[in-house]
Design a protein around this motif. Structure first.
Motif, PDB file in Angstrom:
ATOM      1  N   GLY A   1       0.791  -1.217   0.000  1.00 19.32           N
ATOM      2  CA  GLY A   1       0.000   0.000   0.000  1.00 19.32           C
ATOM      3  C   GLY A   1       0.826   1.271   0.000  1.00 19.32           C
ATOM      4  O   GLY A   1       1.806   1.379   0.728  1.00 19.32           O
TER       5      GLY A   1
ATOM      6  N   LEU B   1      -2.503   7.096  -2.230  1.00 20.09           N
ATOM      7  CA  LEU B   1      -2.462   7.063  -3.692  1.00 20.09           C
ATOM      8  C   LEU B   1      -3.785   6.625  -4.307  1.00 20.09           C
ATOM      9  O   LEU B   1      -4.245   7.210  -5.291  1.00 20.09           O
ATOM     10  CB  LEU B   1      -1.328   6.153  -4.166  1.00 20.09           C
ATOM     11  CG  LEU B   1      -1.094   6.108  -5.681  1.00 20.09           C
ATOM     12  CD1 LEU B   1      -0.867   7.506  -6.237  1.00 20.09           C
ATOM     13  CD2 LEU B   1       0.080   5.199  -6.010  1.00 20.09           C
ATOM     14  N   THR B   2      -4.410   5.601  -3.740  1.00 22.88           N
ATOM     15  CA  THR B   2      -5.696   5.150  -4.272  1.00 22.88           C
ATOM     16  C   THR B   2      -6.741   6.249  -4.202  1.00 22.88           C
ATOM     17  O   THR B   2      -7.478   6.493  -5.169  1.00 22.88           O
ATOM     18  CB  THR B   2      -6.192   3.910  -3.508  1.00 22.88           C
ATOM     19  OG1 THR B   2      -5.270   2.832  -3.698  1.00 22.88           O
ATOM     20  CG2 THR B   2      -7.559   3.478  -4.014  1.00 22.88           C
TER      21      THR B   2
ATOM     22  N   ARG C   1      -8.634   7.859  -7.452  1.00 17.59           N
ATOM     23  CA  ARG C   1     -10.084   7.722  -7.594  1.00 17.59           C
ATOM     24  C   ARG C   1     -10.781   9.078  -7.517  1.00 17.59           C
ATOM     25  O   ARG C   1     -11.842   9.264  -8.104  1.00 17.59           O
ATOM     26  CB  ARG C   1     -10.622   6.757  -6.527  1.00 17.59           C
ATOM     27  CG  ARG C   1     -10.036   5.345  -6.678  1.00 17.59           C
ATOM     28  CD  ARG C   1     -10.724   4.336  -5.794  1.00 17.59           C
ATOM     29  NE  ARG C   1     -12.108   4.125  -6.207  1.00 17.59           N
ATOM     30  CZ  ARG C   1     -12.468   3.393  -7.249  1.00 17.59           C
ATOM     31  NH1 ARG C   1     -11.560   2.811  -8.009  1.00 17.59           N
ATOM     32  NH2 ARG C   1     -13.735   3.223  -7.540  1.00 17.59           N
TER      33      ARG C   1
ATOM     34  N   ASP D   1      -5.135  -3.135  -3.761  1.00 16.53           N
ATOM     35  CA  ASP D   1      -3.835  -2.744  -3.214  1.00 16.53           C
ATOM     36  C   ASP D   1      -3.241  -1.635  -4.078  1.00 16.53           C
ATOM     37  O   ASP D   1      -2.997  -1.829  -5.273  1.00 16.53           O
ATOM     38  CB  ASP D   1      -2.910  -3.965  -3.191  1.00 16.53           C
ATOM     39  CG  ASP D   1      -1.618  -3.714  -2.417  1.00 16.53           C
ATOM     40  OD1 ASP D   1      -1.261  -2.524  -2.233  1.00 16.53           O
ATOM     41  OD2 ASP D   1      -0.978  -4.693  -2.012  1.00 16.53           O
ATOM     42  N   SER D   2      -2.971  -0.489  -3.482  1.00 13.15           N
ATOM     43  CA  SER D   2      -2.452   0.654  -4.237  1.00 13.15           C
ATOM     44  C   SER D   2      -1.034   0.432  -4.746  1.00 13.15           C
ATOM     45  O   SER D   2      -0.539   1.220  -5.552  1.00 13.15           O
ATOM     46  CB  SER D   2      -2.508   1.924  -3.387  1.00 13.15           C
ATOM     47  OG  SER D   2      -1.788   1.757  -2.180  1.00 13.15           O
ATOM     48  N   ASP D   3      -0.363  -0.625  -4.304  1.00 12.45           N
ATOM     49  CA  ASP D   3       0.953  -0.938  -4.860  1.00 12.45           C
ATOM     50  C   ASP D   3       0.890  -1.109  -6.371  1.00 12.45           C
ATOM     51  O   ASP D   3       1.841  -0.773  -7.089  1.00 12.45           O
ATOM     52  CB  ASP D   3       1.504  -2.230  -4.252  1.00 12.45           C
ATOM     53  CG  ASP D   3       2.144  -1.988  -2.908  1.00 12.45           C
ATOM     54  OD1 ASP D   3       2.356  -0.813  -2.555  1.00 12.45           O
ATOM     55  OD2 ASP D   3       2.441  -2.955  -2.198  1.00 12.45           O
TER      56      ASP D   3
ATOM     57  N   CYS E   1      -0.682   0.516  -8.414  1.00  8.36           N
ATOM     58  CA  CYS E   1      -0.699   1.812  -9.099  1.00  8.36           C
ATOM     59  C   CYS E   1       0.695   2.232  -9.532  1.00  8.36           C
ATOM     60  O   CYS E   1       0.839   3.106 -10.387  1.00  8.36           O
ATOM     61  CB  CYS E   1      -1.299   2.893  -8.195  1.00  8.36           C
ATOM     62  SG  CYS E   1      -3.033   2.644  -7.771  1.00  8.36           S
TER      63      CYS E   1
ATOM     64  N   HIS F   1      -9.644  -1.879  -9.996  1.00 11.18           N
ATOM     65  CA  HIS F   1     -10.005  -1.847  -8.579  1.00 11.18           C
ATOM     66  C   HIS F   1     -11.358  -2.543  -8.413  1.00 11.18           C
ATOM     67  O   HIS F   1     -12.289  -2.303  -9.195  1.00 11.18           O
ATOM     68  CB  HIS F   1     -10.099  -0.403  -8.097  1.00 11.18           C
ATOM     69  CG  HIS F   1     -10.117  -0.251  -6.613  1.00 11.18           C
ATOM     70  ND1 HIS F   1     -11.227  -0.566  -5.848  1.00 11.18           N
ATOM     71  CD2 HIS F   1      -9.157   0.154  -5.730  1.00 11.18           C
ATOM     72  CE1 HIS F   1     -10.962  -0.342  -4.574  1.00 11.18           C
ATOM     73  NE2 HIS F   1      -9.715   0.088  -4.480  1.00 11.18           N
TER      74      HIS F   1
ATOM     75  N   TYR G   1      -6.847   1.238 -14.745  1.00 13.48           N
ATOM     76  CA  TYR G   1      -5.815   2.255 -14.500  1.00 13.48           C
ATOM     77  C   TYR G   1      -4.488   1.768 -15.063  1.00 13.48           C
ATOM     78  O   TYR G   1      -4.134   0.594 -14.950  1.00 13.48           O
ATOM     79  CB  TYR G   1      -5.674   2.495 -13.001  1.00 13.48           C
ATOM     80  CG  TYR G   1      -4.380   3.163 -12.590  1.00 13.48           C
ATOM     81  CD1 TYR G   1      -4.261   4.550 -12.575  1.00 13.48           C
ATOM     82  CD2 TYR G   1      -3.273   2.401 -12.236  1.00 13.48           C
ATOM     83  CE1 TYR G   1      -3.063   5.152 -12.199  1.00 13.48           C
ATOM     84  CE2 TYR G   1      -2.078   2.992 -11.869  1.00 13.48           C
ATOM     85  CZ  TYR G   1      -1.980   4.368 -11.852  1.00 13.48           C
ATOM     86  OH  TYR G   1      -0.790   4.955 -11.500  1.00 13.48           O
TER      87      TYR G   1
ATOM     88  N   CYS H   1      -0.273   3.045 -15.127  1.00 15.57           N
ATOM     89  CA  CYS H   1       0.637   3.994 -14.497  1.00 15.57           C
ATOM     90  C   CYS H   1       1.117   5.057 -15.483  1.00 15.57           C
ATOM     91  O   CYS H   1       1.538   6.140 -15.073  1.00 15.57           O
ATOM     92  CB  CYS H   1       1.818   3.268 -13.871  1.00 15.57           C
ATOM     93  SG  CYS H   1       2.961   2.509 -15.052  1.00 15.57           S
TER      94      CYS H   1
ATOM     95  N   ASN I   1       4.897   3.807   2.792  1.00 16.48           N
ATOM     96  CA  ASN I   1       4.238   2.526   2.590  1.00 16.48           C
ATOM     97  C   ASN I   1       4.519   1.631   3.793  1.00 16.48           C
ATOM     98  O   ASN I   1       5.006   2.081   4.819  1.00 16.48           O
ATOM     99  CB  ASN I   1       4.713   1.879   1.276  1.00 16.48           C
ATOM    100  CG  ASN I   1       6.225   1.777   1.194  1.00 16.48           C
ATOM    101  OD1 ASN I   1       6.866   1.333   2.139  1.00 16.48           O
ATOM    102  ND2 ASN I   1       6.793   2.202   0.078  1.00 16.48           N
TER     103      ASN I   1
END
Length: 256
Positions: free
Chosen positions: A2, A6-7, A11, A160-162, A164, A174, A194, A196, A221
């Motif tokens: 995470g 960032l998420t 969003r 998991d925002s990783d 991203c 997501h 999404y 990157c 993180n």
């Protein structure tokens, strides 16, 4: 692990970062450890008094049958394994345990969600019954999930925002953009995806290289926490100079 905030940022700026995508006729690499929690919570399945495993099993079965039979999607579910022996995430695990203890007290007074103990086992039993491919990694599964997604050129499903900051060829979906599934599926699942590259385009950067991992570390993180009173200027600056002042780390980007 995470990336802090960032998420929510992506969003909130969904018109910039999220593209329309029809999920059909493809493989799909699924973050299993993450999806168990999302599926149980998104369908509003009762979780008090041990949970409703019969209802959860039915929802899991319907989810995977919709993917495989109606949308011709081949799911591959990857689970996290044991904790990293380096103990780099020990502090994070301890904080999460404290939060779980706090939630146990809150659940008596309100509706704080706690995943029932046997949800994981129930989920894996459904995968076995449906013949869905699944595997567990030795440790955290993020890198293996990203590798498989690029190998098969298919999307990843996770909250998991990783993901991203991983340079995924197809992209990252997501679960909030997919669940709950529509009652009548007509052969594809409209969702959002999404990449990157869209994040890097905002800063005029190429996603190849180290800029995204460095950004994730600066944001904070599960492995690293960054704290500074310095003002960090936009990432389109060409170079960075790290200096020390009064025992505090400051990051200063100098534009030409």
């Amino acid at each position: 692990m995470g990336v802090l905030g960032l998420t929510g940022y992506i969003r909130h700026q969904r018109e910039t970062f999220l593209r329309d995508y029809n999920l059909q006729n493809t493989k799909l690499i699924i973050d299993g450890s993450n999806l168990i929690y999302i599926l149980y919570k998104s369908y509003g399945i009762p979780f008090k008094s041990g949970g409703d495993y019969y209802d959860f099993a039915a929802k899991c079965k319907k989810f995977f049958e919709t993917l495989t039979k109606k949308c011709h999607v081949v799911p591959i579910v990857i689970f996290d394994g044991a904790d990293d022996p380096s103990d780099l995430k020990l502090e994070t695990h301890l904080k999460r345990l404290d939060q779980q203890f706090a939630n146990v007290q809150k659940i008596i007074r309100g509706n704080t969600f706690i995943l029932p103990l046997l949800a994981d086992l129930t989920f894996r039993n459904i995968l076995d019954k449906l013949g869905v491919a699944h595997a567990s990694c030795l440790f955290e599964a993020d890198r293996e999930i990203a590798f498989l997604a690029n190998k098969f050129e298919c999307p990843v499903l996770s909250a998991d925002s990783d993901f991203c900051v991983f340079n995924l060829k197809v992209g990252f979906i997501h679960p909030d953009d997919l669940l709950p599934l529509p009652k009548n599926c007509t052969g594809n699942l409209p969702t959002k995806i999404y990449k990157c590259q869209d994040l890097m385009n905002v800063f005029n950067r190429n996603p190849d290289g180290l800029i995204l991992p460095v950004f994730a570390t600066l944001a904070g993180n599960d492995y690293a926490e960054f704290s500074s009173d310095a003002f960090i200027r936009p990432m389109n600056a060409p170079m960075a100079e790290i200096t020390s002042q009064q025992n505090k780390k400051e990051v200063m980007y100098n534009s030409r």
